[in-house]
Scaffold this motif. Structure first.
Motif, PDB file in Angstrom:
ATOM      1  N   LEU A  35       0.841  -1.189   0.000  1.00  0.00           N
ATOM      2  CA  LEU A  35       0.000   0.000   0.000  1.00  0.00           C
ATOM      3  C   LEU A  35       0.883   1.247   0.000  1.00  0.00           C
ATOM      4  O   LEU A  35       1.912   1.294   0.669  1.00  0.00           O
ATOM      5  N   CYS A  36       0.493   2.245  -0.758  1.00  0.00           N
ATOM      6  CA  CYS A  36       1.263   3.494  -0.922  1.00  0.00           C
ATOM      7  C   CYS A  36       2.670   3.199  -1.422  1.00  0.00           C
ATOM      8  O   CYS A  36       3.624   3.917  -1.093  1.00  0.00           O
ATOM      9  N   ASP A  37       2.791   2.176  -2.236  1.00  0.00           N
ATOM     10  CA  ASP A  37       4.064   1.737  -2.807  1.00  0.00           C
ATOM     11  C   ASP A  37       4.261   2.425  -4.155  1.00  0.00           C
ATOM     12  O   ASP A  37       3.517   2.171  -5.099  1.00  0.00           O
ATOM     13  N   PHE A  38       5.246   3.319  -4.244  1.00  0.00           N
ATOM     14  CA  PHE A  38       5.458   4.091  -5.463  1.00  0.00           C
ATOM     15  C   PHE A  38       6.040   3.250  -6.600  1.00  0.00           C
ATOM     16  O   PHE A  38       6.161   3.739  -7.723  1.00  0.00           O
ATOM     17  N   THR A  39       6.398   2.017  -6.326  1.00  0.00           N
ATOM     18  CA  THR A  39       6.855   1.119  -7.395  1.00  0.00           C
ATOM     19  C   THR A  39       5.730   0.243  -7.909  1.00  0.00           C
ATOM     20  O   THR A  39       5.928  -0.557  -8.823  1.00  0.00           O
ATOM     21  N   TYR A  40       4.555   0.348  -7.279  1.00  0.00           N
ATOM     22  CA  TYR A  40       3.433  -0.531  -7.605  1.00  0.00           C
ATOM     23  C   TYR A  40       3.864  -1.995  -7.566  1.00  0.00           C
ATOM     24  O   TYR A  40       3.515  -2.798  -8.427  1.00  0.00           O
TER      25      TYR A  40
END
Length: 313
Positions: A35-40
């Motif tokens: 969650l809220c992972d900028f790398t998806y």
């Protein structure tokens, strides 16, 4: 120069903090990873769909875009692994410029699994004081909170680059562009994407990817380090006064890595530049093992290293 003199913060309630802010709230029934992972979750390496729903009509991508727009993501419930991973990284893969961007704030009322804030470079995360956080954590450090009942975490990289007006909690210290971490918490990715001539000293062991994507500065580990130490290093220096795990200096491009012990297997895999000094290690092509030159010895001696070392280049 910072002398450690701070006025006592006047804390506000969570309700006052959230007032008039752009808030995206989600309530979780079970912990979810990334969650809220900028790398998806590294979609290019997996079948993960970043348009997948988290709850209702809110997707993983929505959380990141909301933070990019300086909003607040408020999470009620426990979260899984890699929470806020690479938060603030402007990744080229997703159309960014490859640097760092200012982002918003995450507030969580719930427990956090391992690798919270791995490679995080900007933003703020408030964690309910009743919540637990599993180690290893990522590139984050706790500072004095301005919200009642919540702990406050920011990126180590952002702290040394521009947020050292935040008050560190003891026993950690900062002075003259040197952050000394004494809290004994095991971390991944310490100093990720550092671009300032600052020094980060960790008195204890660290885990994965110390100094990943650094351009400048120095990270010193007075202990052992895990796998991928100095991964994709683009400058600066990583010093480990113990052993490192396998794949040290993987895809290294520039800079120095000094390991005062065994640098592990697959040393220098896909390495493109830079120099590694270590007492031992098993390199993999294109990296090869060489005896030290007199110039190498002078460099190491100047940094306080003596005895038998090898150069891996």
């Amino acid at each position: 120069m910072v002398f450690g003199i701070f006025k006592k913060l006047k804390k506000k309630s969570i309700e006052d903090f959230l007032k008039d802010k752009d808030i995206l709230t989600i309530k979780l029934e079970k912990p979810l990873d990334c969650l809220c992972d900028f790398t998806y979750n590294f979609i290019w390496q997996s079948n993960f769909d970043y348009n997948q729903k988290v709850v209702d009509d809110i997707t993983y991508k929505d959380l990141v875009e909301h933070l990019k727009n300086k909003g607040v993501v408020y999470i009620k419930g426990d979260v899984g692994k890699r929470f806020c991973s690479s938060m603030g990284a402007d990744l080229k893969y997703f159309g960014g410029k490859g640097g760092k961007i200012d982002v918003g704030t995450v507030v969580i009322d719930g427990n956090i699994d391992t690798r919270f804030g791995i490679s995080m470079v900007s933003g703020t995360v408030y964690v309910n004081e009743k919540s637990t956080i599993k180690e290893p954590i990522g590139n984050v450090i706790e500072v004095e909170s301005d919200i009642k009942g919540y702990r406050k975490f920011i990126s180590i990289t952002e702290f040394v680059e521009k947020r050292h007006n935040e008050k560190l909690l003891k026993p950690n210290k900062f002075r003259n562009d040197e952050l000394i971490i004494n809290d004994g918490i095991v971390r991944d990715t310490v100093g990720a994407r550092l671009e300032k001539d600052a020094t980060i000293v960790v008195n204890g062991n660290v885990d994965l990817s110390t100094g990943i994507l650094m351009k400048k500065g120095k990270v010193i580990v007075n202990g052992n380090a895990g796998k991928n130490t100095g991964a994709v290093l683009r400058g600066g220096c990583v010093i480990v006064r113990g052993n490192t795990g396998d794949f040290t200096a993987i895809e290294m491009k520039k800079g120095f890595i000094i390991v005062d012990g065994n640098a592990g297997k697959y040393l220098g895999a896909k390495k493109k530049g830079g120099v590694i000094y270590a007492r031992d290690g098993s390199p993999i092509p294109p990296t090869k093992k060489y005896p030290l030159s007199e110039e190498d010895k002078k460099l190491l001696n100047k940094l306080g290293f003596f005895g038998e070392f090898y150069k891996f280049q």
